[in-house]
Enzyme design. Structure first.
Site, PDB file in Angstrom:
ATOM      1  N   ASN A 100       0.876  -1.176   0.000  1.00 58.19           N
ATOM      2  CA  ASN A 100       0.000   0.000   0.000  1.00 58.19           C
ATOM      3  C   ASN A 100       0.908   1.221   0.000  1.00 58.19           C
ATOM      4  OD1 ASN A 100      -1.957   1.946   0.406  1.00 58.19           O
ATOM      5  ND2 ASN A 100      -2.132   1.562   2.603  1.00 58.19           N
ATOM      6  N   GLU A 480     -19.750  13.097  -5.420  1.00 60.26           N
ATOM      7  CA  GLU A 480     -18.925  11.956  -5.023  1.00 60.26           C
ATOM      8  C   GLU A 480     -19.660  10.623  -5.191  1.00 60.26           C
ATOM      9  OE1 GLU A 480     -18.044  12.345  -0.867  1.00 60.26           O
ATOM     10  OE2 GLU A 480     -16.345  10.984  -0.969  1.00 60.26           O
TER      11      GLU A 480
HETATM   12  O1  M6R Z   1      -9.769  10.964   6.497  1.00 58.28           O
HETATM   13  P1  M6R Z   1      -9.807  12.386   6.090  1.00 58.28           P
HETATM   14  O2  M6R Z   1     -10.864  13.177   6.792  1.00 58.28           O
HETATM   15  O3  M6R Z   1      -8.466  13.065   6.201  1.00 58.28           O
HETATM   16  O4  M6R Z   1     -10.188  12.376   4.550  1.00 58.28           O
HETATM   17  C1  M6R Z   1     -10.186  13.554   3.802  1.00 58.28           C
HETATM   18  C2  M6R Z   1     -10.917  13.362   2.502  1.00 58.28           C
HETATM   19  O5  M6R Z   1     -10.296  12.394   1.723  1.00 58.28           O
HETATM   20  C3  M6R Z   1     -12.377  12.946   2.721  1.00 58.28           C
HETATM   21  O6  M6R Z   1     -13.044  13.855   3.537  1.00 58.28           O
HETATM   22  C4  M6R Z   1     -13.118  12.847   1.381  1.00 58.28           C
HETATM   23  O7  M6R Z   1     -13.237  14.096   0.794  1.00 58.28           O
HETATM   24  C5  M6R Z   1     -14.476  12.187   1.615  1.00 58.28           C
HETATM   25  N1  M6R Z   1     -14.605  11.049   0.770  1.00 58.28           N
HETATM   26  C6  M6R Z   1     -15.616  13.091   1.338  1.00 58.28           C
HETATM   27  O8  M6R Z   1     -16.835  12.481   1.588  1.00 58.28           O
END
Ligand code: M6R
Length: 598
Positions: A100, A480
């Site tokens: 990963n 999304e």
């Molecule tokens: O885990 P995180 O809050 O850091 O993630 C940030 C973004 O990748 C996340 O909020 C993304 O935009 C979501 N899929 C939105 O629903």
């Protein structure tokens, strides 16, 4: 981004790996695969598509296996295909790996190996790992793994099997999470704790550059110089119920229904006698001049929402996308604090942004939902959100918990700066009112709106002030998971360009929760209607105009925290629209939950 699982013990490795992959699937679902020791040799099965496709081809296979590694992929290098699915074997089948992360120098490494005659079977960056290990001249496997870590540039969590070392797994990580689970029947490796729930009572979060060597009886940890290090086990505090879908059709629906509780639990945490805010030294907060709140996607939108709340309290806040903050010019601002917001605590850009702030000696506070996360390990101060595990790729309850925690933090800072008593959460009662109203929310209008939106090609969300932040989040959620093109705009900005896109085929959702901005927002509504678009108004105010096609009535609460209420029907709107379109809202196209690559 990609899920890794490993198992060695007395149970069926095939069963344990496939079950683990199902739990990790939200991290990536382009392809999946497993490699087990079978009669002393490697047996690899991999398949393009979701984990169910792999489970299908594994039926009746791998019957007597007790050690193996598995992977569910989110493609970075090479298209989603059987060929590019992990695990990868080295050319002579002596090494098997899953990875990963991203190997940034893979082209140079691959070129070097190809010159030595090594033939590659995939288009991925990861395969180079197996080939390097095969080519290594080091006398022990442990040394080969150590040498590997010196050769690779980038981010990686890697699990490795060596032919000849049956029932042993090696692992290494850098800038990508990996966890060891200890069970009565053996040991597990996993990208996150969710995969280990109900499997282990204890888990160890691997340190940066740590090397792990496990067999069915023992686990050994080494630092990058191969010095033995102590393993710190944490008690597993999640239950199967926390991470299962229960009676809900999708995780996203379950998590939307959990929004009120996520807010409630987060307030409880922030109102505790020794609340997390109080761990931030007063000296840092009392002369604070500037705050930067940093995050990605939904976490950034939470930051933006909180920045409006802070501004009302005369606290100067800038928001930055982590991917931008990392590379922008550093300004030496006196008495600054950086707050990092992240559900997973594993987002690569946010982690790197935090490291940069630390390099500049800026105090760092994180607002995260996962106690075992990398951000929590790195930050000076932690404000936990208590949303519980969020599995659906689209963030919902975590967002609501993030803004709750940030409101509380802004109030705390305000109190410190103004020498006020700040032992309890100022917003406690107001947020309790929000919780109550959300629990009784009527989604009838949202169902109707989803019916309309499912056939739309274009949707705009607009708002002024904090409502713009909510529009951003509403728009992100819809695009999304429903694949409908959606944009959000400041209501006053429409006429500076985007109005050109407004026509009879367009739906514009107008969010208006701020009394002093309401009339101005109505002006935008007239401008939109004059171009023939459908107008949906989301508000707690009475509005009566022919220019409005539908009103989504919001229950009323203190205007300063209306964002907590306004986003709720928008989350449900995204969910319903995706379901009506026949899409899987939990696994949107091209995305994955935890973005551990840049
Ligand atoms: O885990 P995180 O809050 O850091 O993630 C940030 C973004 O990748 C996340 O909020 C993304 O935009 C979501 N899929 C939105 O629903």
């Amino acid at each position: 981004m990609c899920g890794i699982i490993g198992y060695v013990g007395t149970k069926s490795a095939k069963d344990e790996l496939l079950e683990g992959l199902k739990m990790l699937e939200y991290r990536g679902y382009d392809s999946a695969g497993v490699c087990c020791f079978e009669k002393g040799d490697f047996r690899v099965i991999k398949k393009k598509g979701k984990v169910d496709a792999l489970i299908e081809v594994c039926q009746g296979q791998l019957k007597d296996t007790h050690c193996g590694i598995g992977h569910t992929r989110w493609a970075t290098h090479g298209d989603p295909s059987d060929k590019n699915a992990h695990p990868f074997l080295s050319e002579n089948n002596s090494v098997a790996i899953v990875h990963n992360g991203i190997i940034e120098n893979f082209e140079a490494l691959k070129g070097g190996l190809q010159k030595q005659g090594v033939r590659f079977r995939s288009d991925t960056d990861s395969e180079v790992i197996a080939q390097l290990l095969q080519k290594s001249k080091c006398e022990s496997e442990l040394k080969k793994v150590q040498e590997l870590s010196n050769l690779l540039v980038g981010s990686y969590a890697i699990a490795i099997l060596f032919r000849g070392l049956e029932n042993q797994i090696f692992a290494i990580r850098k800038n990508s999470p990996l966890i060891v689970g200890k069970a009565k029947d053996g040991y597990y490796l996993a990208s996150d704790v969710n995969a280990l729930v109900d499997k282990t009572d204890e888990y160890h979060i691997m340190e940066e550059n740590e090397i792990i060597w496990i067999d069915s009886h023992d686990c050994y940890a080494f630092d990058k110089n191969l010095q033995a290090v102590e393993i710190n086990y944490h008690k597993m505090d999640l239950s199967k119920q926390d991470i299962s879908r229960g009676a809900f059709e999708h995780y996203m629906l379950k998590e939307i229904m959990q929004v009120p509780n996520a807010i409630k639990q987060t307030i409880k945490e922030c109102d505790a006698p020794h609340n997390p805010y109080m761990r931030i030294p007063r000296e840092i907060l009392k002369d604070l001049k500037h705050i930067t709140i940093i995050g990605c996607g939904t976490a950034f939108n939470a930051a933006m929402t909180a920045s409006h709340y802070a501004r009302e309290r005369d606290i100067i806040v800038d928001c930055a996308y982590a991917s931008e903050y990392r590379y922008q010019k550093y300004l030496n601002i006196e008495n600054e604090v950086c707050i990092f917001v992240s559900q997973s605590g594993e987002t690569a850009d946010t982690i790197e942004a935090l490291k940069i702030a630390k390099e500049h000696n800026i105090p760092t506070i994180v607002v995260t939902n996962v106690a075992s996360s990398t951000l929590n390990k790195l930050a000076d101060y932690i404000i936990p959100t208590k949303a519980g595990p969020e599995i659906a790729v689209a963030s919902t309850k975590a967002y609501s918990a993030q803004i709750t925690a940030l409101y509380g933090l802004m109030d705390y800072i305000y109190c410190i700066k103004h020498k006020l008593n700040c032992r309890s959460c100022i917003l406690k009662d107001k947020l309790a009112d929000v919780v109550d109203k959300l629990q009784n929310f009527n989604f009838t209008k949202i169902n109707k709106l989803a019916e309309i939106l499912k056939d739309s090609e274009r949707v705009f969300f607009i708002g002024r002030g904090v409502d713009y932040a909510t529009s951003q989040e509403a728009s992100l959620k819809l695009k999304e998971i429903s694949n409908i093109h959606s944009e959000s705009l400041f209501a006053g900005e429409l006429k500076h360009g985007t109005l050109a896109l407004i026509d009879e085929q367009t739906t514009v959702v107008v969010i208006a929760t701020q009394k002093h901005l309401f009339d101005k927002t109505m002006n935008s509504i007239y401008e939109i209607k004059a171009r023939g678009a459908r107008v949906v108004l989301v508000t707690q105010f009475k509005a009566d105009s022919d220019a409005i096609d539908m009103i989504v009535e919001l229950p009323c609460t203190d205007q300063a925290i209306m964002a907590e209420i306004a986003i709720y029907p928008m989350q449900m709107l995204a969910y319903k629209t995706a379901v009506l379109k026949g899409l899987d809202p939990d696994k949107p196209r091209n995305l994955a939950k935890s973005v551990t690559v840049e």
